[in-house]
Design a protein around this motif. Structure first.
Motif, short mmCIF file in Angstrom:
data_model
loop_
_atom_site.label_atom_id
_atom_site.label_comp_id
_atom_site.label_asym_id
_atom_site.label_seq_id
_atom_site.Cartn_x
_atom_site.Cartn_y
_atom_site.Cartn_z
N ASN A 72 0.82 -1.19 -0.07
CA ASN A 72 0.00 0.09 -0.02
C ASN A 72 0.87 1.42 0.09
O ASN A 72 0.77 2.37 -0.82
N SER A 73 2.19 1.22 0.59
CA SER A 73 2.91 2.46 1.02
C SER A 73 4.08 2.31 0.02
O SER A 73 4.78 3.11 -0.06
N GLY A 74 4.40 1.23 -0.54
CA GLY A 74 5.63 0.84 -1.19
C GLY A 74 6.98 0.88 -0.30
O GLY A 74 7.86 1.17 -0.81
N ILE A 75 6.67 0.38 0.78
CA ILE A 75 7.78 0.43 1.66
C ILE A 75 8.31 -1.03 1.80
O ILE A 75 7.80 -2.13 1.63
N ILE A 76 9.69 -1.10 1.42
CA ILE A 76 10.46 -2.40 1.50
C ILE A 76 11.55 -2.34 2.60
O ILE A 76 12.58 -1.45 2.55
N VAL A 77 11.59 -3.47 3.66
CA VAL A 77 12.39 -3.58 4.29
C VAL A 77 13.21 -4.90 4.40
O VAL A 77 12.59 -5.91 4.25
N MET A 78 14.60 -4.62 4.28
CA MET A 78 15.17 -5.99 4.25
C MET A 78 16.12 -6.34 5.46
O MET A 78 16.74 -5.31 5.96
N GLY A 79 16.48 -7.54 5.68
CA GLY A 79 17.48 -7.80 6.73
C GLY A 79 18.62 -8.21 6.14
O GLY A 79 18.92 -8.25 4.94
N LYS A 80 19.71 -7.83 7.20
CA LYS A 80 20.99 -8.15 6.70
C LYS A 80 21.51 -9.11 6.23
O LYS A 80 22.35 -9.30 5.42
N ASP A 81 21.08 -10.46 6.39
CA ASP A 81 21.30 -11.79 5.78
C ASP A 81 20.73 -11.92 4.56
O ASP A 81 20.68 -13.24 3.95
N VAL A 82 19.91 -11.04 3.67
CA VAL A 82 19.45 -11.28 2.56
C VAL A 82 20.32 -11.84 1.48
O VAL A 82 21.43 -10.94 1.42
N ARG A 83 20.28 -12.84 0.79
CA ARG A 83 21.31 -13.08 -0.34
C ARG A 83 20.58 -13.45 -1.59
O ARG A 83 19.33 -13.89 -1.60
N ALA A 130 9.42 -11.60 -8.43
CA ALA A 130 9.78 -12.38 -9.37
C ALA A 130 11.20 -13.21 -9.07
O ALA A 130 11.33 -14.34 -9.65
N ILE A 131 12.41 -12.48 -8.53
CA ILE A 131 13.47 -13.15 -8.38
C ILE A 131 13.16 -14.32 -7.43
O ILE A 131 13.76 -15.24 -7.43
N LYS A 132 12.33 -14.04 -6.40
CA LYS A 132 12.08 -15.10 -5.67
C LYS A 132 11.29 -16.45 -6.21
O LYS A 132 11.54 -17.71 -5.88
N ALA A 133 10.73 -16.09 -7.09
CA ALA A 133 9.85 -17.25 -7.99
C ALA A 133 11.05 -18.01 -8.54
O ALA A 133 10.73 -19.24 -8.98
N THR A 134 11.92 -17.42 -9.18
CA THR A 134 13.05 -18.11 -9.79
C THR A 134 13.96 -19.13 -8.86
O THR A 134 14.68 -19.80 -9.48
N GLY A 135 13.87 -18.64 -7.65
CA GLY A 135 14.62 -19.45 -6.66
C GLY A 135 16.08 -18.53 -6.30
O GLY A 135 16.80 -19.42 -5.64
N ALA A 136 16.23 -17.54 -6.87
CA ALA A 136 17.60 -16.87 -6.91
C ALA A 136 17.68 -16.02 -5.47
O ALA A 136 18.77 -15.50 -5.27
N LEU A 137 16.40 -15.94 -4.91
CA LEU A 137 16.43 -15.26 -3.56
C LEU A 137 16.37 -15.57 -2.56
O LEU A 137 15.47 -16.72 -2.03
N GLN A 138 17.38 -16.01 -1.72
CA GLN A 138 17.38 -16.83 -0.50
C GLN A 138 17.17 -15.87 0.69
O GLN A 138 17.74 -15.54 1.60
N ALA A 139 15.58 -15.73 0.71
CA ALA A 139 14.89 -15.17 1.93
C ALA A 139 13.38 -15.13 1.85
O ALA A 139 13.09 -15.42 0.61
N GLU A 140 12.91 -14.93 2.84
CA GLU A 140 11.51 -15.11 3.00
C GLU A 140 10.89 -13.69 2.72
O GLU A 140 11.28 -12.69 3.15
N ILE A 141 9.77 -13.64 1.83
CA ILE A 141 9.16 -12.22 1.62
C ILE A 141 7.70 -12.45 2.24
O ILE A 141 7.01 -13.23 2.10
N GLU A 142 7.53 -11.36 3.18
CA GLU A 142 6.50 -11.22 3.93
C GLU A 142 5.57 -9.99 3.57
O GLU A 142 6.22 -8.89 3.38
N VAL A 143 4.48 -10.07 3.02
CA VAL A 143 3.62 -9.09 2.46
C VAL A 143 2.49 -8.52 3.38
O VAL A 143 1.95 -9.43 3.85
N LEU A 144 2.67 -7.27 3.89
CA LEU A 144 1.88 -6.69 4.89
C LEU A 144 0.49 -6.34 4.35
O LEU A 144 0.28 -6.15 3.24
#
Length: 373
Positions: free
Chosen positions: A267-278, A359-373
């Motif tokens: 809704n607000s376009g905010i993205i927050v990533m943890g430091k361990d995202v690869r 889209a990167i997560k769908a390809t399996g190239a993103l080693q992180a969990e995506i949580e949509v608020l």
């Protein structure tokens, strides 16, 4: 010759330095008391229904809020005033919901703050006073009684042609406005076993907490049961009760850990990533399509003496702009900063970045969990 040898040695040193792995930030240290909740030490929610009186014509409309009229008449009858069959017309009363959090181990006779929110169509609670309101727990029992003047969070000023509203004038707070009447029985000092609940469940953090406690006490005292629970057992030779044990261990420092996660608020376009995202090596292309539609109707007048009518001819200007971004390679990253720099190099907006990350997560190239608020 010496200069040439010096340049060769310098080149070898620089090459070795550039080949060193990047330094990653260690997990943030924290006290045990800041990352866990202790069993039995908790608040309890209370709620009640009451009336706020003394409003300067900004209360509920009794015709539109029948519950306010019924509550007012019931209250007056309990006070010996008979209003049955009478047409009550007052705008100085508002029905409200009163909420509060009963602090842990609160004793009878102590006070706590309460929040007040209008239930009907009142315009403002400014200047109002909450009448005696019982506050009930989830079990239906009365644990506190609230009463007192309401301090609102805003104001409303209205004239004949303009209205100014600041904040929310239909909600307020009463500092120390509730008197606790009933205590919740729980003897913490008599417990011989207790659970610590992690606020951010993680297996590594739970094990580190148990190791820190056992190292400090000197005997097996803490056992990690799952990612969110560590059980404490009072040692037999411990000089004190469970409260003394909690006091001793809550100041211990533990290196916390967390899973790689990306939190997205669409809704607000905010993205927050943890430091361990690869992210593994991946190629990304992004295209924007902008369609602009402008309506410019033209008025057509008839010829003189033609007895014709004035017509309006539609005139639409349609413009389509498509911006293509060449296929870009985001290299395999080892730090969050490199990932952000690689995605920012594409020159995309945060909302487009959300779609790209998914889209990167769908390809399996993103080693992180995506949580949509």
């Amino acid at each position: 010759m010496p200069n040439r040898l010096f340049r060769i040695c310098l080149a070898l040193v620089l090459s070795a330095t550039l080949a060193l792995p990047p330094v990653t930030t260690a997990a943030a240290p924290a006290r045990i008391k800041d990352i866990v909740d202790m069993e039995g030490i908790r608040e309890n929610q209370l709620v009640g229904y009451g009336l706020v009186v003394g409003l300067n014509g900004t209360g509920d409309s009794l015709n539109n809020s029948p519950f306010t009229k019924q509550s007012l008449q019931s209250m007056l009858e309990r006070l010996g005033v008979n209003t049955q069959g009478e047409n009550v017309r007052t705008a100085n009363v508002a029905a409200v919901m009163v909420t509060a959090n009963l602090p842990p181990f609160a004793t009878q006779g102590s006070r706590m703050d309460v929040s007040v929110a209008a239930l009907g169509d009142a315009d403002s609670l400014q200047g109002g006073t909450l009448l005696v309101t019982p506050l009930l727990g989830a079990d239906g029992e009365v644990y506190a009684i609230a009463q007192g003047p309401v301090l609102i969070n805003g104001f409303k000023a209205q004239g004949d042609a303009a209205t100014v509203i600041s904040g929310v004038p239909t909600t307020g707070r009463i500092s120390s406005g509730a008197l606790i009447e009933r205590e919740i029985e729980f003897s913490l000092g008599a417990q011989h076993s207790l659970r610590l609940s992690l606020r951010n469940p993680d297996l590594t953090t739970a094990r580190r907490i148990a190791l820190a406690v056992n190292d400090f006490i000197g005997v097996p005292t803490a056992v990690p049961e799952n990612p969110s629970t560590v059980r404490l057992t009072l040692p037999r030779n411990f000089n004190g009760n469970i409260v003394d044990l909690l006091t001793d261990i809550e100041q211990l420092i533990v290196q916390t850990d967390q899973s790689a996660k990306i939190v997205i608020d669409e809704n607000s376009g905010i993205i927050v990533m943890g430091k361990d995202v690869r992210v593994s090596s991946v190629a990304v292309a992004q295209s924007n399509l902008t369609v602009t539609i402008a309506e410019n109707p033209q008025t057509v007048q008839p010829n003189p003496l033609s007895l014709g009518q004035t017509n309006v001819d539609p005139n639409t200007n349609l413009d389509v702009l498509q911006t293509d971004t060449a296929l870009q390679v985001v290299p395999e990253t080892v730090t969050l900063q490199q990932l952000v720099d690689g995605l920012n190099a594409l020159g995309i907006s945060p909302r487009d970045l959300i779609a790209i990350l998914q889209a990167i997560k769908a390809t399996g190239a993103l080693q992180a969990e995506i949580e949509v608020l």
